[in-house]
Design an enzyme around this catalytic site. Structure first.
Site, PDB file in Angstrom:
ATOM      1  N   GLU A 105      -9.346   6.677   4.042  1.00 17.41           N
ATOM      2  CA  GLU A 105     -10.149   5.726   4.787  1.00 17.41           C
ATOM      3  C   GLU A 105      -9.244   4.545   5.102  1.00 17.41           C
ATOM      4  O   GLU A 105      -8.265   4.298   4.409  1.00 17.41           O
ATOM      5  CB  GLU A 105     -11.332   5.257   3.941  1.00 17.41           C
ATOM      6  CG  GLU A 105     -11.024   4.111   2.957  1.00 17.41           C
ATOM      7  CD  GLU A 105     -10.047   4.463   1.832  1.00 17.41           C
ATOM      8  OE1 GLU A 105      -9.924   5.670   1.513  1.00 17.41           O
ATOM      9  OE2 GLU A 105      -9.396   3.546   1.290  1.00 17.41           O
ATOM     10  N   SER A 127       1.395  -9.884  -0.712  1.00 16.19           N
ATOM     11  CA  SER A 127       1.138  -8.437  -0.688  1.00 16.19           C
ATOM     12  C   SER A 127       1.552  -7.756   0.611  1.00 16.19           C
ATOM     13  O   SER A 127       1.818  -6.561   0.631  1.00 16.19           O
ATOM     14  CB  SER A 127      -0.347  -8.168  -0.964  1.00 16.19           C
ATOM     15  OG  SER A 127      -1.164  -8.946  -0.104  1.00 16.19           O
ATOM     16  N   LYS A 135       0.806  -1.229   0.000  1.00 14.82           N
ATOM     17  CA  LYS A 135       0.000   0.000   0.000  1.00 14.82           C
ATOM     18  C   LYS A 135       0.841   1.282   0.000  1.00 14.82           C
ATOM     19  O   LYS A 135       0.416   2.297  -0.535  1.00 14.82           O
ATOM     20  CB  LYS A 135      -0.940   0.007   1.201  1.00 14.82           C
ATOM     21  CG  LYS A 135      -2.040  -1.040   1.061  1.00 14.82           C
ATOM     22  CD  LYS A 135      -3.334  -0.568   1.689  1.00 14.82           C
ATOM     23  CE  LYS A 135      -4.469  -1.511   1.365  1.00 14.82           C
ATOM     24  NZ  LYS A 135      -4.329  -2.812   2.046  1.00 14.82           N
TER      25      LYS A 135
HETATM   26  C1  LIG Z   1      -5.180  -3.813   1.880  1.00 13.35           C
HETATM   27  C2  LIG Z   1      -4.486  -5.087   1.592  1.00 13.35           C
HETATM   28  C3  LIG Z   1      -4.925  -5.964   0.575  1.00 13.35           C
HETATM   29  C4  LIG Z   1      -6.179  -5.731  -0.220  1.00 13.35           C
HETATM   30  O1  LIG Z   1      -6.138  -4.640  -1.075  1.00 13.35           O
HETATM   31  P1  LIG Z   1      -5.917  -4.740  -2.635  1.00 13.35           P
HETATM   32  O2  LIG Z   1      -6.209  -3.379  -3.105  1.00 13.35           O
HETATM   33  O3  LIG Z   1      -6.853  -5.772  -3.176  1.00 13.35           O
HETATM   34  O4  LIG Z   1      -4.511  -5.133  -2.854  1.00 13.35           O
HETATM   35  C5  LIG Z   1      -4.189  -7.101   0.323  1.00 13.35           C
HETATM   36  N1  LIG Z   1      -3.089  -7.407   1.043  1.00 13.35           N
HETATM   37  C6  LIG Z   1      -2.647  -6.598   2.031  1.00 13.35           C
HETATM   38  C7  LIG Z   1      -1.425  -7.008   2.784  1.00 13.35           C
HETATM   39  C8  LIG Z   1      -3.324  -5.421   2.339  1.00 13.35           C
HETATM   40  O5  LIG Z   1      -2.878  -4.640   3.342  1.00 13.35           O
END
Ligand SMILES: *Cc1c(COP(=O)(O)O)cnc(C)c1O
Length: 416
Positions: free
Chosen positions: A124, A391, A102
């Site tokens: 948000e 992610s 992010k």
């Molecule tokens: C917020 C988040 C997501 C979900 O958001 P996407 O916009 O779908 O990527 C996925 N993995 C992590 C670690 C997050 O913090």
């Protein structure tokens, strides 16, 4: 390295979105008219900035020295052996500053906000990851920062609230509706309509009104650009399949985008199956949703027969949302990206396995893609390659995992 086929007909990706932000029937700008000028200005400034070598150099340097890019592509050998099929590779977005992908987008939007002369940013947040990333980027540039967060989420993620406070951000509790993410989005929109002159709204995923899905995907597409070089250097070819979790869809879109024109690469998005596909018990929009307008754009939405937004559930707060980015809906209908889901139970099991086999603690969101890999890799051959986007990291989720496993702190046994 395979030759890039360069066939826009295959995906139409160079034709979307159109000037009103539509990806085929999806997307658009379903917002109060007071915001239209700000949104068009944002889009223009963004496009100018991305064509300005000075801006791009500043952003790239920050990504390298502040955010920690590029992230490694890692061969998970023990996990691959355990599955007994495809070679599993992990893109390590979990190693980034503040713990997830992010920050790449939050930093980009804060730089655009500065370029527009804004002095204040708002955002948000659900689990708090996007709030922490935005607060960090705002601190780095001395901008005032206000984060809207549902009261229920604040209680669940108290540590992240304090992290935002440490970065100088004000966290505003939201007491409307279910007091969760969707309610925080409404509150942030209300703030933005009132303060649009000096404020930029840093949206945290590739969703909502145009141009956010476009802007967020462009910032996150650095993931795929890094991968193209890493595939070439480390694999000597493209992988056979790529999979990522899908909340709003930003980590997945950034991971896939570079390879949409490579027909040899299969792509799978993994949504939150929660307790199973029963109304109110999950957040798998493609498994249980249908077309609708929600919070600024037209996409797949979890709703009842009257069009009321359904309750959602997932063990991972970051995937727990009733709609999905419009670009995903578009590629889903075209069959370019396939979508599946993993349930809470599968996710907790997969998290334990990745911890035990590789010493990597993934975020519960990312673990949805790991759960998919555990099922999929055994169906593939040992000379095939499956690449998974990790992610984020799971430090924030340790409490939830303990609770799911029914372990209390006093149960933790000491070594005799
Ligand atoms: C917020 C988040 C997501 C979900 O958001 P996407 O916009 O779908 O990527 C996925 N993995 C992590 C670690 C997050 O913090």
């Amino acid at each position: 390295m395979e030759q890039s086929s360069q066939t826009p007909e295959h995906t139409d990706r160079f034709c979307v979105p159109n000037e009103l932000g539509f990806y085929g029937p999806y997307g658009g700008m379903f917002v109060p008219e007071t915001l239209m000028t700000a949104l068009f200005e944002f889009e223009q400034v963004f496009k100018d900035a991305m064509a300005d070598p000075v801006f791009v150099a500043e952003y790239r340097a920050l990504l390298r020295h502040y955010v920690g890019r590029p992230t490694p592509l890692y061969h998970a050998q023990r996990l691959s052996e355990y599955c007994g099929g495809a070679q599993i590779y992990l893109k390590r977005e979990d190693l980034l500053h503040t713990g997830a992908h992010k920050i790449t987008n939050a930093l980009g939007q804060v730089l655009i906000a500065k370029r527009m002369g804004k002095t204040r940013v708002i955002a948000e947040t659900g689990a708090g990851q996007h709030g922490v990333a935005t607060a960090a980027a705002a601190a780095r540039f001395g901008l005032e920062c206000v984060i809207y967060m549902g009261r229920v989420d604040m209680r669940r993620q108290a540590l992240n609230v304090f992290r935002m406070n440490l970065f100088g951000a004000k966290v505003c509790p939201v007491d409307s509706g279910q007091k969760i993410l969707k309610d925080a989005v409404n509150e942030a929109m209300r703030d933005w309509v009132t303060n649009v002159r000096d404020t930029h709204y840093v949206v945290g995923s590739a969703l909502g009104t145009h141009p956010f899905p476009l802007v967020v995907r462009e910032f996150q597409s650095i993931i795929g650009k890094e991968l193209r070089e890493q595939y070439k250097e480390q694999l000597g070819r493209l992988p056979d399949e790529m999979a990522a979790c899908v909340g709003g869809g930003s980590n997945a879109m950034g991971f896939f985008y570079e390879f949409l024109d490579e027909p040899s690469v299969r792509m799978v998005g993994v949504e939150a199956g929660g307790h199973g596909i029963v109304e109110g018990q999950h957040a798998a929009r493609f498994a249980g949703g249908r077309m609708g307008v929600f919070q600024g754009s037209l996409s797949y939405v979890l709703q009842n027969a009257d069009g009321q937004i359904n309750m959602t559930h997932s063990v991972s707060a970051g995937l727990d949302y009733a709609s999905v980015g419009p670009e995903h809906a578009y590629y889903r209908d075209r069959g370019r990206i396939e979508y599946g889901y993993a349930t809470d139970d599968e996710v907790i099991e997969a998290l334990k396995i990745l911890c035990e086999k590789e010493g990597i603690l993934p975020a519960l969101e990312s673990t949805h893609a790991i759960a998919y890999a555990l099922k999929r890799a055994p169906q593939m051959s040992k000379d095939q390659i499956l690449c998974i986007n990790v992610s984020g990291r799971g430090d924030k989720d340790v409490h939830t995992v303990m609770e799911s496993l029914g372990i209390k702190p006093e149960d933790l046994v000491e070594c005799e």
